[in-house]
Scaffold this motif. Structure first.
Motif: not given
Ligand code: ZN
Length: 486
Positions: A26-28, A39-40, A44-45, A32-34
């Motif tokens: 997991p990338l922690t 970073a979505h 993935r990449k 923040t939600p923003t």
């Protein structure tokens, strides 16, 4: 290519696919939600990149029995037990705060010189910074080892409540063991030790100053240790332990006068009070994760003289560097407003920053496996958040590296108990484990070209994705349009 060089990239990839034991980490870093939304695609990449590396198979291969490695690690351990733990104890008992670590540096460089290193003092204009090169260095790859040695500034004087006193001995044990091995085995490779002062202080952030001066440019990899209450390693990715920080100082100048005829002067202290109030006024319009905290360093000298000089020092923090820039600009404007409103002048100095670094799994996971192999205690199975191997992010976002953190204390950071632990069994055992794991990883990096290629590929991939992430954030954080009043 040596016999240990049985490691081929395709083998690693196939092994990982075959075993399918890779679990997405997991990338922690996105707090923040923003940030998470921005970073979505990057995340993935990153998962694709990490999957292609086959880190679990790599760890299994590198940490398998290896007599040559074990001999070098044993040499590092022997140096710790016979001399270097005692050297660490000596530095613990004679603490010196940042930029004044002259005696500690003399002890460390003296030991390095006695073991075949040429020492250059005062690099990058910092009197207690140094670079020590092994005299028999033999080309690439270059193994870089960062040492720190500053103590904390306590109310009762300097003390080693963060155990930086042991970092020098740990790094030196690995440096000497690897340097001796490379020269006796006639393998290509070099060892450079970097003495970096004042980890606990800025200005200036010494590693950034040294980095900007090109001090670290030869290093292909950099290692460093840091004391810890538990044995840890960061997840891969980019991030920082304690937010991105801008250290900013606001110096106001006014004009002195008798307080009973204050109209003849301009009050710099009032400007500082306005600055604090202006910042409080901003808080509802800045993102809630912002942290803006300051102190007043100077506020006048006598109550019957209008203060003509006042200084406030702030750490302005945000989880990412992109919004931080916007935030710093707003606080700077709050200072300009304070000056205008009081008829004073302000000088703004952004004297230092701490930014995201990059952590690579191909170093962190191997290093962590070695820490546990050599007996580290209180092992934290969970990966920590991604962060660089040094606090400024300047070096750790430019050069691949790893920080070693075996358990060396049962106390919290920056305490007198932690200082005592540096002299106790828990400290000594952890320091020795750090030295052994550091040596083992440097051995692998020096003797396995394919491993170096893999580390570089992961680091370059993560760095490119870090750039993409910054761009995505830049598009996200709009600045509201404020029209001219009609
Ligand atoms: Zn520290």
């Amino acid at each position: 290519m040596s016999i240990t060089e049985s490691l081929s990239m395709s083998l690693i990839i196939r092994a990982a696919a075959l075993l399918s034991i890779f679990v997405a980490i997991p990338l922690t870093a996105q707090e923040t939600p923003t940030e998470r939304a921005a970073a979505h695609e990057v995340i993935r990449k990153m998962a694709v990149l990490e999957q292609s590396l086959g880190v679990p198979a790599l760890v299994a291969q590198l940490t398998a029995p290896n007599a040559a490695r074990d001999a070098v690690v044993a040499r590092a351990e022997q140096l710790m037990k016979s001399e270097l733990l005692a050297l660490g104890d000596d530095i613990t008992r004679h603490p010196e705060v940042g930029f004044k670590e002259t005696e500690s540096v003399k002890k460390l460089t003296g030991y390095l010189e006695a073991h075949g290193f040429a020492v250059e003092m005062g690099v990058a204009g910092l009197p207690t910074a140094f670079v020590a090169r092994y005299r028999k260095n033999n080309g690439a790859p270059t193994l870089g080892i960062i040492l720190e040695y500053d103590a904390l500034r306590g109310t009762k004087g300097a003390f080693h409540g963060d155990q930086h006193s042991a970092q020098g001995p740990i790094g030196i044990a690995a440096a000497v063991a690897m340097a001796e091995y490379l020269s006796t085995s006639k393998l290509p490779g070099s060892v450079i030790v970097y003495g970096t002062p004042a980890e606990e202080m800025m200005p200036p952030p010494s590693k950034t100053v040294m980095h900007d001066a090109g001090v670290f440019k030869e290093a292909d990899v950099i290692v460093r240790s840091h004391s810890s209450p538990s044995t840890t390693r960061p997840a891969h990715g980019f991030g920082s332990c304690c937010m991105n920080i801008s250290g900013t100082r606001y110096t106001f100048s006014g004009a002195p006068a008798h307080q009973l005829q204050a109209w003849n002067g301009r009050n710099a202290l009032t400007a500082v009070v306005h600055l604090f109030n202006n910042i409080d006024g901003l808080r509802s319009n800045i993102r809630p994760e912002s942290r803006v905290q300051g102190v007043i360093l100077e506020g006048g000298t006598a109550p019957n003289v209008v203060p003509d000089r006042a200084v406030a020092d702030f750490y302005i923090r945000y989880p990412d560097a992109v919004y931080l820039r916007q935030l710093v600009a707003m606080v700077d404007d709050a200072a300009r407003g304070a000056a205008l409103g009081t008829g004073t002048k302000v000088k703004i100095e952004h004297y230092g920053s701490m930014q995201d670094g990059i952590s690579v799994a191909s170093l962190a996971e191997v290093g962590f496996a070695y820490l546990t192999k050599y007996g580290a205690t209180n092992v934290d199975a969970e990966r920590g958040k991604p962060q660089g191997f040094e606090e400024t992010g300047s070096v750790s976002s430019a050069i691949p590296g790893i920080g070693f953190s075996a358990q060396t204390t049962t106390a919290p950071y920056h305490t007198y108990e932690m200082e005592s632990d540096a002299l106790a069994e828990v400290g000594h055992r952890g320091f020795s484990v750090d030295a052994q794991a550091m040596t083992a990883l440097l051995f692998d990096f020096a003797t396995r070209p394919a491993y170096r290629v893999l580390v570089r590929r992961e680091f370059d991939g993560l760095r490119a994705l870090f750039g993409e992430y910054q761009q995505a954030l830049t598009r996200t954080y709009m600045v509201p349009m404020v029209p001219d009043p009609q």
